[in-house]
Design an enzyme around this catalytic site. Sequence first.
Site, PDB file in Angstrom:
ATOM      1  N   THR A 228      30.095 -69.739  81.998  1.00 20.99           N
ATOM      2  CA  THR A 228      30.293 -71.008  81.298  1.00 20.99           C
ATOM      3  C   THR A 228      29.036 -71.860  81.432  1.00 20.99           C
ATOM      4  OG1 THR A 228      32.680 -70.981  81.547  1.00 20.99           O
ATOM      5  CG2 THR A 228      31.655 -73.141  81.353  1.00 20.99           C
TER       6      THR A 228
ATOM      7  N   HIS B  83      40.352 -62.704  78.438  1.00 20.83           N
ATOM      8  CA  HIS B  83      40.198 -63.409  79.724  1.00 20.83           C
ATOM      9  C   HIS B  83      41.575 -63.596  80.355  1.00 20.83           C
ATOM     10  CE1 HIS B  83      38.958 -65.989  82.864  1.00 20.83           C
ATOM     11  NE2 HIS B  83      38.098 -66.759  82.224  1.00 20.83           N
TER      12      HIS B  83
ATOM     13  N   ASN C 234      40.941 -65.837  86.791  1.00 22.04           N
ATOM     14  CA  ASN C 234      40.415 -67.130  87.262  1.00 22.04           C
ATOM     15  C   ASN C 234      41.323 -68.341  87.056  1.00 22.04           C
ATOM     16  OD1 ASN C 234      38.272 -65.583  88.002  1.00 22.04           O
ATOM     17  ND2 ASN C 234      36.956 -66.165  86.298  1.00 22.04           N
TER      18      ASN C 234
ATOM     19  N   TYR D 144      43.332 -69.168  84.493  1.00 21.24           N
ATOM     20  CA  TYR D 144      43.561 -69.709  83.145  1.00 21.24           C
ATOM     21  C   TYR D 144      44.877 -69.136  82.576  1.00 21.24           C
ATOM     22  CZ  TYR D 144      39.023 -71.551  84.142  1.00 21.24           C
ATOM     23  OH  TYR D 144      38.005 -72.233  84.766  1.00 21.24           O
TER      24      TYR D 144
ATOM     25  N   ASN E 296      41.060 -72.629  90.949  1.00 22.01           N
ATOM     26  CA  ASN E 296      42.048 -73.267  90.062  1.00 22.01           C
ATOM     27  C   ASN E 296      43.458 -73.265  90.666  1.00 22.01           C
ATOM     28  OD1 ASN E 296      40.363 -74.223  87.997  1.00 22.01           O
ATOM     29  ND2 ASN E 296      40.368 -72.222  86.960  1.00 22.01           N
TER      30      ASN E 296
HETATM   31  C1  PHB Z   1      34.046 -72.530  85.296  1.00 19.44           C
HETATM   32  O1  PHB Z   1      33.706 -73.273  84.375  1.00 19.44           O
HETATM   33  O2  PHB Z   1      33.867 -72.832  86.477  1.00 19.44           O
HETATM   34  C2  PHB Z   1      34.706 -71.258  84.971  1.00 19.44           C
HETATM   35  C3  PHB Z   1      34.995 -70.941  83.664  1.00 19.44           C
HETATM   36  C4  PHB Z   1      35.598 -69.732  83.369  1.00 19.44           C
HETATM   37  C5  PHB Z   1      35.904 -68.867  84.374  1.00 19.44           C
HETATM   38  C6  PHB Z   1      35.601 -69.167  85.667  1.00 19.44           C
HETATM   39  C7  PHB Z   1      35.004 -70.373  85.973  1.00 19.44           C
HETATM   40  O3  PHB Z   1      36.496 -67.712  84.120  1.00 19.44           O
END
Ligand code: PHB
Length: 359
Positions: free
Chosen positions: A26, A175, A178, A180, A235
Amino acid sequence: MALDLFSPTTLGAISLKNRIVMAPLTRNRAGEGGVPQDLNATYYSQRASAGLIVTEATPISPMGHGYPALPGIYTDAQVAGWRKVTDAVHAKGGKIVLQLWHVGRISHPSLLPNNAQPVAPSAIKPAGQAFTYQGLVDYVEPRALDASELPGIVADFVHATQCALTAGFDGVEIHAANGYLLDQFLRDGTNKRTDNYGGSIENRARFLLEVTKAVVDTAGSDKVGIRISPVNPFNDMQDGNPQALFNYVANALNQFNLAYLHAVEGGIHGGGDSEPFNFDEMRKLFKGSYMANLAYDKARGNEAIASGHANVIAYGVPYIGNPDLVERYKTNAVLNQADDATFYGGSEKGYTDYPFLNQ
Ligand code: PHB
């Protein structure tokens, strides 16, 4: 001769000139309306000597956004912007797949259409703060999705996949990592549903498998990869039995004959691991190609490939500072240090201005 990082390979329909993959990163430098710019095309094409580039995570819909200045993959202007990126990477002989993203609860009304409440499997507020255009702001409680809304999100994944193919990508990566949306369905810390999408492991994996089937039916299974992160606590994530959950997921994904399974083998952002986990056990259940990620260097990457643990290795932070990472690994050159002050947002500084070896 033993296989190493420099051995060519294929992931489904995608042929790679080496096994060094640029991990999704990102960078928050898209233009107005989530449209990739010439600057983004320069950044990715500088890294085209990778065997494969996975783009930064890219929202599939307006409700999929959770940070400032993300690119999207759902409007014609975004497709045209991404076309500049794929053309620039292909002109240098590179391969690039787009990472399809919905952030779920990791968002804030100020980042969503009409100040909407973020959505999630269950109404559980994450600990911590959202990155917004107004700075860091406490997360809000998300709204639990009704089961009747899930087909609409599957349709958004399909539309985004069609957009990615129109934009010239070699494939897509779902995705599911992490913390999401798809990971929020998988892990029991965030999924307290009592319908067919919660409770048992089979039920928690159902939404991911429905999304995967729809994306595979759109792109072809040999152009689709999936990213998971079984023990990443980032997260505010946890699960009571990640080994059983992700062994089930790896096994269930075999039905699709995917291009690859991509695993974040620990906790990102210095978070550490929440639970013990045997990645090799999960990897052996998966019949296809395996992409390993997190804190690999050249030596550990070569070992993982030679031992058969991984087919390819994804490098994240090293790719921020080293556009020519392949050449540097090949010649045992010193690596540039990435500057974490310029990871998120800004312009060319810390993005396209890292020197190549011959500069
Ligand atoms: C982040 O912006 O920290 C981030 C974004 C997407 C991911 C992991 C971290 O899969």
